[in-house]
Design a protein around this motif. Structure first.
Motif, PDB file in Angstrom:
ATOM      1  N   ARG A  34       1.026   8.776   1.185  1.00 33.05           N
ATOM      2  CA  ARG A  34       2.210   8.396   1.968  1.00 33.05           C
ATOM      3  C   ARG A  34       2.674   9.523   2.887  1.00 33.05           C
ATOM      4  O   ARG A  34       3.869   9.759   3.082  1.00 33.05           O
ATOM      5  CB  ARG A  34       3.352   7.951   1.040  1.00 33.05           C
ATOM      6  CG  ARG A  34       2.978   6.753   0.181  1.00 33.05           C
ATOM      7  CD  ARG A  34       4.033   6.482  -0.866  1.00 33.05           C
ATOM      8  NE  ARG A  34       5.228   5.945  -0.274  1.00 33.05           N
ATOM      9  CZ  ARG A  34       5.439   4.644  -0.058  1.00 33.05           C
ATOM     10  NH1 ARG A  34       4.510   3.767  -0.368  1.00 33.05           N
ATOM     11  NH2 ARG A  34       6.562   4.221   0.469  1.00 33.05           N
ATOM     12  N   ASP A 228       6.271   0.114   3.540  1.00 34.57           N
ATOM     13  CA  ASP A 228       6.649  -0.383   2.215  1.00 34.57           C
ATOM     14  C   ASP A 228       5.990  -1.731   1.940  1.00 34.57           C
ATOM     15  O   ASP A 228       5.534  -2.003   0.818  1.00 34.57           O
ATOM     16  CB  ASP A 228       8.165  -0.515   2.116  1.00 34.57           C
ATOM     17  CG  ASP A 228       8.867   0.846   2.157  1.00 34.57           C
ATOM     18  OD1 ASP A 228       8.197   1.861   1.872  1.00 34.57           O
ATOM     19  OD2 ASP A 228      10.057   0.886   2.499  1.00 34.57           O
ATOM     20  N   GLU A 233       5.670  -3.664  -1.587  1.00 33.96           N
ATOM     21  CA  GLU A 233       7.092  -3.957  -1.719  1.00 33.96           C
ATOM     22  C   GLU A 233       7.438  -5.161  -0.840  1.00 33.96           C
ATOM     23  O   GLU A 233       7.262  -5.122   0.375  1.00 33.96           O
ATOM     24  CB  GLU A 233       7.928  -2.746  -1.307  1.00 33.96           C
ATOM     25  CG  GLU A 233       7.692  -1.535  -2.193  1.00 33.96           C
ATOM     26  CD  GLU A 233       8.580  -0.360  -1.800  1.00 33.96           C
ATOM     27  OE1 GLU A 233       9.636  -0.610  -1.170  1.00 33.96           O
ATOM     28  OE2 GLU A 233       8.207   0.786  -2.097  1.00 33.96           O
TER      29      GLU A 233
END
Length: 360
Positions: A34, A228, A233
């Motif tokens: 990330r 995300d 997510e």
């Protein structure tokens, strides 16, 4: 390789700080999870924490990059020295008014009255969208659209009409801008158009009405939402996303932040249409070709060159004289310009008084 092994943490940190953010992300790819969520300082700290062969590779790559930069700078300096013109005999030389007056003798120079003509509030008239605006809105139903048009020509109309159509179809609309201040301005503007209950804003400093059908945010915020979603997510707003408006999309060329616009476009859901707006994209054809190569839908380019609001320039001399700056009344991109003879005369007077040169 011995030189890279001997690099201290401080030396390596100094070299990393000199690299552009895009290069740091390239070094972190596949090594730091990330990493695109990190700022430059945090990214450098993470890179310095690498150990073993990975660290040796990092030191070698940074050393090689710095050496290539030094070589390029040396080559530029040599080329610049070779291309320097011979020393001029007089400094601050300005073309004489007589030469400027005879230039383009076929067209007489404009007057200050002509330059100032039309200044003021125009009379109210019925608004009629231009054909290129209607074309842009229509094409968004089947393709992405890039609008390259001068400032003040009506790009916001395209964004508003496209957003209205998407909201009527129960789709989410996301409008992005590169600056928080511009996002706040657009939030107020669109709240007046669509109603405060239907517009929300997401920036680093502000979060209001985050579930509204139209959301205003900085491009970095949207990029993070898409990250995300890519990591699993779930965000209902992205499931219903129908239109993404990227204002000031010339930031694609920015050496530091351009990667944010690139990744936003790459990760944008396939069901959403992209609308890129800009007044200063230098290569819209190349951008359109790139979108066609990475997106599952066509990309339609609208390149409108005519200015709705003309550009005019005047020169105010310290003695109070106001004259047209150029021979022509309006400035037209790509046509060049020549200074107005009266302005050149004032230039020459100012030069003589300032540098002590006698007028010819």
């Amino acid at each position: 390789m011995n030189e890279t092994r001997s690099l201290s943490d401080q030396d390596l940190q100094t070299m990393l700080e000199a690299l552009p953010l895009r290069r740091l992300h390239s070094l972190a790819k596949g090594r730091i999870p990330r990493h695109f969520r990190m700022g430059k300082r945090r990214l450098i700290v993470s890179l310095l924490g690498l150990q073993g062969e990975v660290r040796q590779y990092l030191a070698a790559e940074v050393t090689r990059h710095m050496a290539e930069q030094r070589t390029a700078i040396d080559a530029q300096q040599i080329s610049r020295k070779r291309s320097l013109p011979a020393p001029a005999t007089a400094r601050h030389k300005i073309k004489s008014p007589s030469t400027a007056t005879t230039a383009r003798s076929g067209t007489p120079p404009t007057t200050i009255e002509a330059v100032l003509e039309g200044i003021g509030v125009p009379p109210p008239t019925e608004f009629r969208p231009d054909p290129w605006q209607l074309e842009a809105v229509s094409c968004l139903s089947t393709s992405d659209v890039i609008v390259s048009a001068p400032t003040g020509s009506g790009k916001t109309y395209v964004a508003v009409e496209a957003a209205k159509r998407a909201i009527q179809q129960d789709q989410t609309v996301i409008y992005t801008s590169p600056l928080k201040a511009l996002s706040n301005t657009k939030y107020m503007e669109f709240s007046q158009i669509f109603g405060a209950d239907r517009v929300g804003i997401l920036t680093g400093d502000r979060r209001d009405n985050a579930q509204a059908p139209m959301l205003i945010m900085t491009t970095e915020i949207l990029r993070n939402l898409l990250y995300d979603a890519a990591s699993g997510e779930i965000d209902v707003r992205l499931n219903t996303l129908g239109l993404v408006i990227l204002d000031e999309s010339q930031y694609l060329a920015d050496p530091e932040r351009g990667v944010v616009w690139e990744e936003t476009i790459i990760f944008c859901p396939a069901q959403a249409r992209l609308l890129l707006l800009s007044a200063s994209i230098g290569n819209p054809d190349e951008i359109a070709a790139w979108l066609r190569s990475i997106r599952p839908v066509p990309c339609h380019l609208i390149h409108h060159r005519e200015r709705s609001v003309p550009l005019r320039a005047c020169y105010l001399h310290p003695n109070g004289n106001l004259t047209p700056l150029f021979r022509t009344r309006d400035l037209v991109q790509g046509r060049g310009y020549a200074f107005h003879p009266e302005t050149l005369k004032l230039f020459a007077e100012f030069e003589a008084r300032t540098f002590g040169r006698s007028k010819r």
